[in-house]
Design a protein around this motif. Structure first.
Motif, mmCIF file in Angstrom:
data_model
loop_
_atom_site.group_PDB
_atom_site.id
_atom_site.type_symbol
_atom_site.label_atom_id
_atom_site.label_comp_id
_atom_site.label_asym_id
_atom_site.label_seq_id
_atom_site.Cartn_x
_atom_site.Cartn_y
_atom_site.Cartn_z
ATOM 1 N N MET A 1 1.011 -10.751 15.078
ATOM 2 C CA MET A 1 0.783 -10.435 15.557
ATOM 3 C C MET A 1 1.899 -10.224 16.873
ATOM 4 O O MET A 1 1.819 -9.229 18.310
ATOM 5 N N ALA A 2 2.686 -11.051 16.957
ATOM 6 C CA ALA A 2 3.102 -11.284 17.937
ATOM 7 C C ALA A 2 4.715 -9.952 18.402
ATOM 8 O O ALA A 2 4.712 -9.489 18.829
ATOM 9 N N GLU A 3 5.037 -9.553 17.019
ATOM 10 C CA GLU A 3 5.581 -8.448 16.878
ATOM 11 C C GLU A 3 4.942 -7.255 17.091
ATOM 12 O O GLU A 3 5.888 -6.105 17.368
ATOM 13 N N ALA A 4 3.544 -7.283 17.059
ATOM 14 C CA ALA A 4 3.032 -6.222 17.439
ATOM 15 C C ALA A 4 2.858 -5.827 18.923
ATOM 16 O O ALA A 4 1.730 -5.397 19.521
ATOM 17 N N GLU A 5 3.483 -7.141 20.241
ATOM 18 C CA GLU A 5 3.503 -7.366 21.320
ATOM 19 C C GLU A 5 1.739 -7.132 21.662
ATOM 20 O O GLU A 5 1.333 -6.945 22.752
ATOM 21 N N THR A 27 5.090 -18.188 18.972
ATOM 22 C CA THR A 27 5.867 -16.563 19.307
ATOM 23 C C THR A 27 7.261 -16.065 19.560
ATOM 24 O O THR A 27 7.306 -15.748 20.463
ATOM 25 N N ARG A 28 7.860 -17.611 19.654
ATOM 26 C CA ARG A 28 9.155 -17.796 20.849
ATOM 27 C C ARG A 28 10.104 -17.095 20.262
ATOM 28 O O ARG A 28 11.155 -16.086 21.541
ATOM 29 N N ALA A 29 10.130 -16.993 18.707
ATOM 30 C CA ALA A 29 11.161 -16.645 18.721
ATOM 31 C C ALA A 29 11.288 -15.497 18.332
ATOM 32 O O ALA A 29 11.939 -14.530 18.216
#
Length: 44
Positions: A1-5, A27-29
């Protein structure tokens, strides 16, 4: 989900994490990678 912003709030609402700090730990990385890409674009 983090990669999907998705935002940390959005992720927490789906995953059920009780605090944003828990979500931010995971999600920090992805966030650092995104910031680095944006910085390289700005200085290019």
């Amino acid at each position: 989900m983090a990669e999907a912003e998705c935002t940390t709030h959005q992720i927490a609402s789906i995953t059920g994490h009780k605090t944003l700090s828990e979500v931010e730990r995971y999600t920090r990385a992805v966030e650092l990678k995104r910031l680095a890409k944006e910085a390289i674009i700005k200085i290019s």
